[in-house]
Design an enzyme around this catalytic site. Structure first.
Site, PDB file in Angstrom:
ATOM      1  N   LYS A 145     -32.363   2.087  14.336  1.00 47.23           N
ATOM      2  CA  LYS A 145     -32.569   2.776  13.062  1.00 47.23           C
ATOM      3  C   LYS A 145     -32.884   1.742  11.977  1.00 47.23           C
ATOM      4  O   LYS A 145     -32.522   0.598  12.144  1.00 47.23           O
ATOM      5  CB  LYS A 145     -31.355   3.603  12.669  1.00 47.23           C
ATOM      6  CG  LYS A 145     -30.129   2.749  12.323  1.00 47.23           C
ATOM      7  CD  LYS A 145     -29.354   3.271  11.152  1.00 47.23           C
ATOM      8  CE  LYS A 145     -29.866   2.875   9.813  1.00 47.23           C
ATOM      9  NZ  LYS A 145     -29.207   1.750   9.139  1.00 47.23           N
ATOM     10  N   LYS A 179     -19.659   5.530  17.810  1.00 46.76           N
ATOM     11  CA  LYS A 179     -18.277   5.276  17.366  1.00 46.76           C
ATOM     12  C   LYS A 179     -17.361   6.317  17.984  1.00 46.76           C
ATOM     13  O   LYS A 179     -17.653   7.517  17.943  1.00 46.76           O
ATOM     14  CB  LYS A 179     -18.187   5.360  15.827  1.00 46.76           C
ATOM     15  CG  LYS A 179     -18.795   4.160  15.111  1.00 46.76           C
ATOM     16  CD  LYS A 179     -18.660   4.349  13.609  1.00 46.76           C
ATOM     17  CE  LYS A 179     -19.424   3.285  12.848  1.00 46.76           C
ATOM     18  NZ  LYS A 179     -18.714   2.026  12.686  1.00 46.76           N
ATOM     19  N   GLU A 213     -18.715   1.681   1.361  1.00 44.86           N
ATOM     20  CA  GLU A 213     -18.559   0.295   1.804  1.00 44.86           C
ATOM     21  C   GLU A 213     -18.139  -0.559   0.621  1.00 44.86           C
ATOM     22  O   GLU A 213     -18.652  -0.386  -0.491  1.00 44.86           O
ATOM     23  CB  GLU A 213     -19.882  -0.231   2.358  1.00 44.86           C
ATOM     24  CG  GLU A 213     -20.343   0.517   3.591  1.00 44.86           C
ATOM     25  CD  GLU A 213     -21.620  -0.087   4.138  1.00 44.86           C
ATOM     26  OE1 GLU A 213     -21.548  -0.887   5.071  1.00 44.86           O
ATOM     27  OE2 GLU A 213     -22.698   0.236   3.604  1.00 44.86           O
ATOM     28  N   ASP A 232     -31.084   3.962   4.441  1.00 41.43           N
ATOM     29  CA  ASP A 232     -30.221   3.105   5.265  1.00 41.43           C
ATOM     30  C   ASP A 232     -28.998   3.851   5.803  1.00 41.43           C
ATOM     31  O   ASP A 232     -28.515   3.556   6.883  1.00 41.43           O
ATOM     32  CB  ASP A 232     -29.766   1.912   4.403  1.00 41.43           C
ATOM     33  CG  ASP A 232     -28.970   0.890   5.191  1.00 41.43           C
ATOM     34  OD1 ASP A 232     -29.455   0.462   6.252  1.00 41.43           O
ATOM     35  OD2 ASP A 232     -27.850   0.526   4.744  1.00 41.43           O
ATOM     36  N   HIS A 237     -26.781   7.951   9.331  1.00 43.16           N
ATOM     37  CA  HIS A 237     -25.347   8.014   9.637  1.00 43.16           C
ATOM     38  C   HIS A 237     -24.679   9.277   9.060  1.00 43.16           C
ATOM     39  O   HIS A 237     -23.962   9.998   9.762  1.00 43.16           O
ATOM     40  CB  HIS A 237     -24.628   6.774   9.115  1.00 43.16           C
ATOM     41  CG  HIS A 237     -25.178   5.477   9.658  1.00 43.16           C
ATOM     42  ND1 HIS A 237     -25.708   5.359  10.914  1.00 43.16           N
ATOM     43  CD2 HIS A 237     -25.263   4.244   9.118  1.00 43.16           C
ATOM     44  CE1 HIS A 237     -26.105   4.108  11.121  1.00 43.16           C
ATOM     45  NE2 HIS A 237     -25.848   3.414  10.037  1.00 43.16           N
TER      46      HIS A 237
HETATM   47  C1  BG6 Z   1     -25.996  -0.044   9.136  1.00 45.73           C
HETATM   48  C2  BG6 Z   1     -26.589  -0.233   7.782  1.00 45.73           C
HETATM   49  O1  BG6 Z   1     -26.758   0.875   9.887  1.00 45.73           O
HETATM   50  O2  BG6 Z   1     -24.668   0.466   9.016  1.00 45.73           O
HETATM   51  C3  BG6 Z   1     -25.737  -1.170   6.945  1.00 45.73           C
HETATM   52  O3  BG6 Z   1     -27.889  -0.779   7.914  1.00 45.73           O
HETATM   53  C4  BG6 Z   1     -24.306  -0.683   6.901  1.00 45.73           C
HETATM   54  O4  BG6 Z   1     -26.243  -1.307   5.629  1.00 45.73           O
HETATM   55  C5  BG6 Z   1     -23.791  -0.401   8.314  1.00 45.73           C
HETATM   56  O5  BG6 Z   1     -23.514  -1.673   6.290  1.00 45.73           O
HETATM   57  C6  BG6 Z   1     -22.437   0.251   8.282  1.00 45.73           C
HETATM   58  O6  BG6 Z   1     -21.955   0.317   9.593  1.00 45.73           O
HETATM   59  P1  BG6 Z   1     -20.397   0.305   9.910  1.00 45.73           P
HETATM   60  O7  BG6 Z   1     -20.333   0.445  11.381  1.00 45.73           O
HETATM   61  O8  BG6 Z   1     -19.901  -1.023   9.405  1.00 45.73           O
HETATM   62  O9  BG6 Z   1     -19.812   1.442   9.153  1.00 45.73           O
END
Ligand code: BG6
Length: 474
Positions: A145, A179, A213, A232, A237
């Protein structure tokens, strides 16, 4: 699992490959007991096989893999090829066939595209011209992705891919689907009749999905500045989480049944009005010691890339008509937290809250996906006294305390690619449906700001039209 397999990773020396893919691959090779394997790294810059092998070794050491696993992985063939033109792709095809025949590998190939969207079409074209998709065994194409940068590019890439691969051999990655806690959403909903009976507009008032985040863009500004929060995080997600939460029960647990139900959710989603979204970018923190997004290294001085998105959307089907889905994601927020909050409607009659607290509490189910995996259900109980005083208490479960540790998302997904199970991968019509939904927000340049380390711009609560009128705390 007994067959051997060759992995060809495009973008093999990039950040994703070094930090996630290579360690996960080494773990999967060891755990699945794959007898023989070859890894061919592909990139645009020249490197020797030896340099690539050293890069692989240091990635595995940095990821704290055990010596036995590292030795076993490095015991397979490890090679590197740079590609720039069609001739180089043909040479790559020859090199793969050569490795397969020297090692008596069964021509089973995973072609893993860990390349940015801008490189996708070129790489797919090169794969076809080098005949990499033709083998006596199976060839599976894995695409990272974001798949495309909008609906038009996703459609074009799908067409190109389908020129050389059947959809049954295409694995579009969204690592959130690997996950454990995200996979658990289906079990939570469809193995516990208790929740499913109330999982609809009659009982649920609103659903909130947050992926917050605390980190900024770090050293990925080059990629991120072209992408931003909607491309992104939201289009993939958050949308994946939303479809798993909103979908109808599938007729079976196979890939076709589950993926078809997810697509139906996206098709029923109402077009998003611009006024239903808040896009923003982080500025300097309130303490003033730190950078805002525009000061980050690699960000264009006039960048209009959002680092935060909050969206209200509706799914116009029988189950969810009128129930707002609130989606929120941002970088540099106060905390790292991925969670789903399901707010139930309050009781129709106010029997207990007689002292100004009518119409009373609502049951709230919070599914915490990370970092503190588990769930919590708020329920009303009577306070221990003579009066009918009501308190809300949590029924809470922390998965850490009751379940064994899970494999990483990439390990789960790589093992599924080797097994040929597409359930946790995004189908072509699904990726297009999700771009279609968010396309209206992609070119938006009117951004609010929020101080880094906070939970978004000041007017973010205006999107919440249901109780309690504000987003949940992270
Ligand atoms: C990625 C994004 O797909 O997922 C990032 O490109 C992001 O920007 C990350 O930080 C978050 O993934 P996780 O697993 O840390 O929640």
């Amino acid at each position: 699992m007994s067959e051997g397999v060759s992995f060809v990773i495009f973008g093999a020396t990039g950040h994703l490959s070094r930090t996630k893919l290579l360690p996960a691959l080494a773990n999967v090779i060891t755990a699945c007991n794959i007898p023989i394997h070859a890894l061919i790294g592909v990139g645009s810059r020249h490197r020797s096989d030896k340099e690539f092998r050293e890069l692989v070794r240091s990635s595995l050491i940095e990821a704290s893999l055990g010596t036995a696993c590292i030795d076993r992985f490095l015991g397979g063939t490890i090679a590197y090829r740079s590609v720039s033109d069609e001739a180089a792709y043909r040479e790559l095809g020859d090199a793969i066939r050569d490795v397969e025949s020297r090692q008596s590998l069964p021509s089973n190939r995973v072609l893993y595209l860990a390349v940015p969207p801008s490189q996708l079409d070129k790489t797919i074209g090169g794969i076809a011209s080098g005949g990499l998709n033709q083998s006596n065994g199976w060839t599976r194409l894995v695409v990272e992705k974001p798949f495309g940068t909008d609906l038009a590019t996703a459609e074009r890439s799908n067409q190109l891919i389908h020129g050389g691969f059947s959809e049954d051999d295409v694995y579009r990655i969204d690592h959130y689907l690997g996950k454990e806690t995200v996979r658990n959403l289906l079990v939570f909903r469809f193995a516990n009749a208790l929740f499913e009976q109330t999982w609809n507009r009659n009982h649920v008032e609103s659903i909130e999905i947050t992926v917050a985040e605390s980190a900024g863009v770090g050293d990925r500004a080059g990629y991120y500045d072209e992408s931003g929060a909607v491309r992104d995080m939201v289009q993939n997600h958050l949308t994946q989480i939303m479809t798993l939460i909103a979908m109808e029960p599938p007729v079976g647990m196979d890939a076709a049944a589950i993926r078809s139900e997810k697509v139906k959710v996206l098709k029923a989603a109402r077009s998003i009005d611009r006024s239903d979204a808040i896009l923003a970018r982080y500025g300097a923190p309130l303490s003033d010691s730190g950078d805002g997004y525009l000061d980050e290294k690699g960000v264009a001085p006039r960048s209009a890339t959002p680092t935060f998105a909050a969206i209200r959307l509706f799914i116009d089907n029988w189950r969810w008509q009128g129930v707002p889905f609130y989606l929120r994601s941002g970088k540099q927020m106060s905390k790292r937290a991925t969670k789903i909050v399901v707010r139930y409607r309050r009781p129709p009659v106010c029997l207990f809250h007689t002292s100004g607290n009518c119409p009373g509490h609502q049951n709230v189910l919070t599914l915490n996906l990370q970092p503190d995996e588990g769930f919590e259900l708020l329920i009303d109980v009577k306070q221990p006294a003579n009066d009918m005083e009501i308190a809300q208490i949590p029924l809470a479960v922390s998965y850490d305390e009751v379940l064994a540790a899970a494999p990483s998302a990439y390990e789960t997904l790589l093992a599924d690619v080797i097994e040929g199970d597409q359930t946790l991968f995004v189908r072509s019509d699904e990726v297009e449906a999700s771009w279609r939904l968010f396309d209206p927000l992609l070119d938006e340049t009117d951004l609010a700001t929020y101080p880094a380390g906070t939970d978004g711009p000041s007017d973010v609560n205006r999107l919440i039209t249901t109780h309690p009128g504000s987003w949940s705390n992270l």
